[in-house]
Enzyme design. Structure first.
Site, PDB file in Angstrom:
ATOM      1  N   CYS A 113      16.297  38.730  16.215  1.00 48.39           N
ATOM      2  CA  CYS A 113      15.441  37.772  16.943  1.00 48.39           C
ATOM      3  C   CYS A 113      16.189  36.516  17.373  1.00 48.39           C
ATOM      4  CB  CYS A 113      14.236  37.387  16.095  1.00 48.39           C
ATOM      5  SG  CYS A 113      13.215  38.791  15.679  1.00 48.39           S
ATOM      6  N   HIS A 252      11.210  30.771  18.704  1.00 48.83           N
ATOM      7  CA  HIS A 252      11.037  32.219  18.632  1.00 48.83           C
ATOM      8  C   HIS A 252       9.586  32.492  18.231  1.00 48.83           C
ATOM      9  CE1 HIS A 252      11.295  36.343  17.706  1.00 48.83           C
ATOM     10  NE2 HIS A 252      11.266  36.189  16.398  1.00 48.83           N
ATOM     11  N   ASN A 282       5.621  39.368  18.770  1.00 47.92           N
ATOM     12  CA  ASN A 282       7.034  39.043  18.569  1.00 47.92           C
ATOM     13  C   ASN A 282       7.880  40.036  19.366  1.00 47.92           C
ATOM     14  OD1 ASN A 282       9.637  38.783  17.619  1.00 47.92           O
ATOM     15  ND2 ASN A 282       9.085  38.768  15.452  1.00 47.92           N
TER      16      ASN A 282
END
Ligand SMILES: CC(C)(COP(=O)(O)OP(=O)(O)OC[C@H]1O[C@@H](n2cnc3c(N)ncnc32)[C@H](O)[C@@H]1OP(=O)(O)O)[C@@H](O)C(=O)NCCC(=O)NCCS
Length: 325
Positions: A113, A252, A282
């Site tokens: 990520c 994020h 996500n």
């Protein structure tokens, strides 16, 4: 004359198929209420027809158009992904072929990520060192392809998509600070072993379900909150800007509770925070460039805005950047 790197164009792509929390309730032991309260996620997108390099192409095309440069001016392509279509060749090489340019360097980066900020750091260094003038930096993921749909603790969290930026040489900053970190002590907190050479090579081991995406979410959560907030604060301190000069936080998009904690540490009100996870979940390396593109194109973020961005992911990896649009 100083040489900086600056984002001059952005683009994003999301598949059209929407999977809502209510849809998930039909086949996993979960509820819309649990997912929204614990994460902030309401729906996510699933790519049924496009591969990662095809999604990357859509986002890249939009970013090149937005940057108003000819595709021939691109001298490098970096794709951040932890869900490449194949082990070889890289997504970046497929992307280069689709864009239709020959010669620019092209390679993938995997920092889960945190991948987009890692790629931005590599691009920034290459530009500052004079090795490139215009680099296409893409975060693209098809995370739904590596999910275990029987594992309610992970399958409700992730989605597919791609975001891209054109990073170009500039006399004005641009990227002001970038900090990258990793801690290999925590490799087992977030894993997907299927698809790697160790798993494929052991052809007797086809326990695919136990080798898809796995996460010890609670442990990751605790480390993520502190590490992301610390690195974001440090990136602002190193940027040459004061904290009150920061206009927006683009974090994020993993969990709204993590985002709120970081915004609080930076004393930023909620209207200064870009949140897209309610609609897209996500999307790992795609989450920051897609959020940036959405915020720019909606007019929320403008030319001259000072932005702090922070990410956290498998590895464990974490990173932050401060840049001016
Ligand atoms: C994954 C995450 C949302 C889970 O939230 P949490 O508050 O930590 O929840 P826990 O894992 O402690 O689980 C709490 C309970 O909910 C249950 N639960 C887990 N997933 C569930 C779901 N989808 N629906 C309903 N219940 C669920 C658990 O089984 C547990 O039940 P128990 O108390 O009876 O054992 C959260 O930990 C998180 O966001 N972690 C960080 C993820 C992240 O940032 N990743 C970064 C890299 S991408």
């Amino acid at each position: 004359m100083n040489r900086y790197s600056k984002i001059i164009g952005t683009g994003s792509y999301f598949p059209s198929k929407v999977l809502t929390n209510k849809d998930l309730e039909k086949f996993v032991d979960t509820s819309d209420e649990w997912i929204v309260t614990r994460t902030g996620i309401r729906e996510r997108r699933i790519s049924e027809d496009k591969t990662v390099n095809e999604m990357a192409y859509e986002a890249a095309k939009a970013a090149i158009e937005d940057a108003q440069i000819e595709k021939e001016a691109i001298d490098g392509i970096i794709v951040a992904t932890c869900t490449p279509d194949y082990l070889i060749p890289s997504v970046a090489c497929y992307l280069q072929g689709k864009i239709g340019v020959k010669g620019p360097f092209a390679f993938d980066i995997n920092a889960a990520c945190s991948g987009f900020l890692y790629a931005l750091a590599v691009g920034d260094s290459l530009i500052k060192n004079g090795l490139a003038n215009n680099i296409l930096i893409v975060g693209a993921e098809k995370l739904t392809s590596i999910l275990n749909w029987k594992d309610r603790s992970t399958c409700v969290l992730l989605g597919d998509g791609a975001g891209a930026v054109v990073l170009s040489a500039s006399e004005k900053p641009g990227i002001r600070s970038l900090i990258l970190h990793a801690d290999g002590e925590y490799t087992s907190l977030l894993e997907c072993k299927a698809g790697g050479s160790a798993f494929l090579a052991n052809r007797d081991n086809f326990d695919i379900e136990n080798n898809l995406f796995k996460m010890k979410g609670n442990e990751v959560f605790k480390i993520a909150v502190r590490a992301m907030a610390d690195v974001a604060v440090k990136a602002v301190e190193e940027s040459g800007l004061r904290f009150d000069e920061i206009d927006f936080l683009i974090p994020h998009q993993a969990n709204l509770r993590i985002i709120d904690a970081i915004a609080k540490r930076l004393s930023l009100d909620s209207d200064k925070v870009v949140v897209t996870l309610d609609k897209f979940g996500n999307t790992s390396a795609a989450s920051i460039p897609t959020a940036l593109d959405i915020a720019r194109k909606s007019g929320k973020i403008k030319e001259g805005s000072n932005i702090v961005s922070a990410a956290f992911g498998g590895g464990l990896t974490w990173a932050a950047a401060v840049f001016t649009l």
